[in-house]
Design a protein around this motif. Structure first.
Motif, short mmCIF file in Angstrom:
data_model
loop_
_atom_site.label_atom_id
_atom_site.label_comp_id
_atom_site.label_asym_id
_atom_site.label_seq_id
_atom_site.Cartn_x
_atom_site.Cartn_y
_atom_site.Cartn_z
N HIS A 279 -5.36 23.11 -0.75
CA HIS A 279 -6.07 22.08 0.05
C HIS A 279 -5.32 20.76 0.39
O HIS A 279 -4.54 20.33 -0.77
CB HIS A 279 -7.52 21.70 -0.55
CG HIS A 279 -8.42 22.85 -0.15
ND1 HIS A 279 -9.70 22.67 -0.79
CD2 HIS A 279 -8.57 23.83 0.45
CE1 HIS A 279 -10.33 23.75 -0.29
NE2 HIS A 279 -9.54 24.44 0.27
N ASN A 280 -5.43 20.40 1.36
CA ASN A 280 -4.58 19.07 1.64
C ASN A 280 -5.16 17.78 1.06
O ASN A 280 -4.47 17.20 0.64
CB ASN A 280 -4.31 19.03 3.00
CG ASN A 280 -3.55 19.99 3.74
OD1 ASN A 280 -2.48 20.26 3.36
ND2 ASN A 280 -4.16 20.45 4.76
N SER A 281 -6.67 17.75 1.04
CA SER A 281 -7.29 16.41 0.72
C SER A 281 -8.00 16.82 -0.33
O SER A 281 -8.69 17.59 -0.58
CB SER A 281 -8.31 15.99 1.99
OG SER A 281 -7.47 15.96 2.99
N SER B 52 -7.32 10.98 -1.26
CA SER B 52 -6.11 11.30 -0.70
C SER B 52 -6.13 12.40 0.58
O SER B 52 -6.49 13.52 0.21
CB SER B 52 -5.32 11.95 -2.04
OG SER B 52 -3.97 12.38 -1.58
N ALA B 53 -5.78 12.02 1.63
CA ALA B 53 -5.82 12.83 2.62
C ALA B 53 -4.95 13.99 2.67
O ALA B 53 -5.00 14.86 3.19
CB ALA B 53 -5.57 11.86 3.94
N THR C 237 -0.30 10.01 0.00
CA THR C 237 -1.00 9.38 0.37
C THR C 237 -2.58 9.17 -0.53
O THR C 237 -3.14 10.09 -0.82
CB THR C 237 -1.48 9.55 1.94
OG1 THR C 237 -2.42 10.66 2.05
CG2 THR C 237 -0.49 9.76 2.78
N THR C 238 -2.83 7.99 -0.87
CA THR C 238 -4.14 7.44 -1.31
C THR C 238 -5.09 6.48 -0.47
O THR C 238 -4.09 5.50 0.08
CB THR C 238 -4.09 7.20 -2.83
OG1 THR C 238 -3.18 5.98 -2.99
CG2 THR C 238 -3.19 8.57 -3.70
N VAL D 212 -5.91 5.72 -8.91
CA VAL D 212 -5.64 7.22 -8.62
C VAL D 212 -3.85 7.48 -8.53
O VAL D 212 -3.03 6.63 -8.17
CB VAL D 212 -6.12 7.66 -7.37
CG1 VAL D 212 -7.69 7.63 -7.65
CG2 VAL D 212 -6.04 7.02 -6.17
N SER D 213 -3.76 8.64 -8.84
CA SER D 213 -2.59 9.27 -8.60
C SER D 213 -2.27 10.64 -7.81
O SER D 213 -3.15 11.66 -8.65
CB SER D 213 -1.67 9.38 -9.82
OG SER D 213 -1.23 8.09 -10.21
#
Lengths: 116, 116
Positions: A29-31, A49-50, A54-55, A66-67
């Motif tokens: 999954h991407n997000s 995170s989309a 990115t976050t 977040v990471s």
């Protein structure tokens, strides 16, 4: 077929301690997302995170970081835990914004955190 | 300000009868609505969804109705079974911009108990 895996499932912290909740998904999954569930409040989005790299902040980001480590992993860190962060935390993932989809999320089993 | 509201914290229904769970929303920009089911100590799982351009979607015993003018949706379960006993969350999606993660806003949930 693990889906979304969260660790740890239970944790007790003292006020001021730090900890990281780990999340991994094996569905390509991407997000990815972190939610918290509190009585009478439903699920509230902390961070998401989309896509890898990115976050973004959600509804209740204060006190968290977040990471997005890679496409599979998305961790949530509490730098200085407070009693108000006592909650059940859910990690989730979705296909993302590729192609037609309903935004269906796949959730992990949850991590119950108590801050004394 | 809760944009998605589930005003009934609990509902009890006799086995074999119809269960009707209700959800109200305030944001006209929601374009998709979803229902999730949650058992204790598990993460929420997707149940059924409906696009804002439709007024009904059916999947087996589950039907979701959308009344856009009233900003109201409902989930009907017919016939209800004891295994349906769970917390049901209503969720709605706003697509913020192309490429964005598909964020969901959740209601506070309704505990459904189906009595044998």
């Amino acid at each position: 077929n693990a889906g979304v895996t969260q660790t740890p499932k239970f944790q007790v912290l003292k006020t001021g301690q730090s900890m990281t909740l780990q999340c991994a998904q094996d569905m390509n999954h991407n997000s990815m997302y972190w939610y918290r569930q509190d009585p009478g409040m439903g699920l509230r989005l902390i961070y998401y995170s989309a896509s890898e790299g990115t976050t973004d902040k959600g509804e209740v980001p204060n006190g968290y970081n977040v990471s997005r480590l890679n496409k599979r992993e998305f961790s949530l860190r509490l730098e200085s835990a407070a009693p108000s962060q006592t909650s059940v935390y859910f990690c989730a993932s979705s296909v993302g914004d590729r192609g037609a989809n309903t935004g269906e999320l796949f959730f992990g089993e949850g991590s119950r955190l108590t801050v004394l | 300000d809760q944009q998605v509201k589930q005003n009934s914290p609990s509902l009890s229904v006799q086995e074999g009868r119809i269960s009707i769970l209700n959800c109200d929303y305030t944001n006209s920009m929601f374009d998709y609505f979803l229902w999730y089911k949650k058992y204790p100590a598990e993460g929420p799982t997707f149940l059924i969804s409906i696009s804002s351009i439709k007024d009904k979607n059916e999947d087996g015993r589950f039907t979701v109705f959308l009344n856009k003018s009233a900003k109201h949706l409902s989930l009907h379960i017919v016939p209800s079974q004891p295994g349906d006993s769970a917390v049901y969350f209503c969720a709605a999606r706003v697509r913020l911009y192309s490429g964005s993660a598909r964020q969901l806003t959740f209601g506070s949930g309704t505990q459904l108990t189906v009595l044998p």
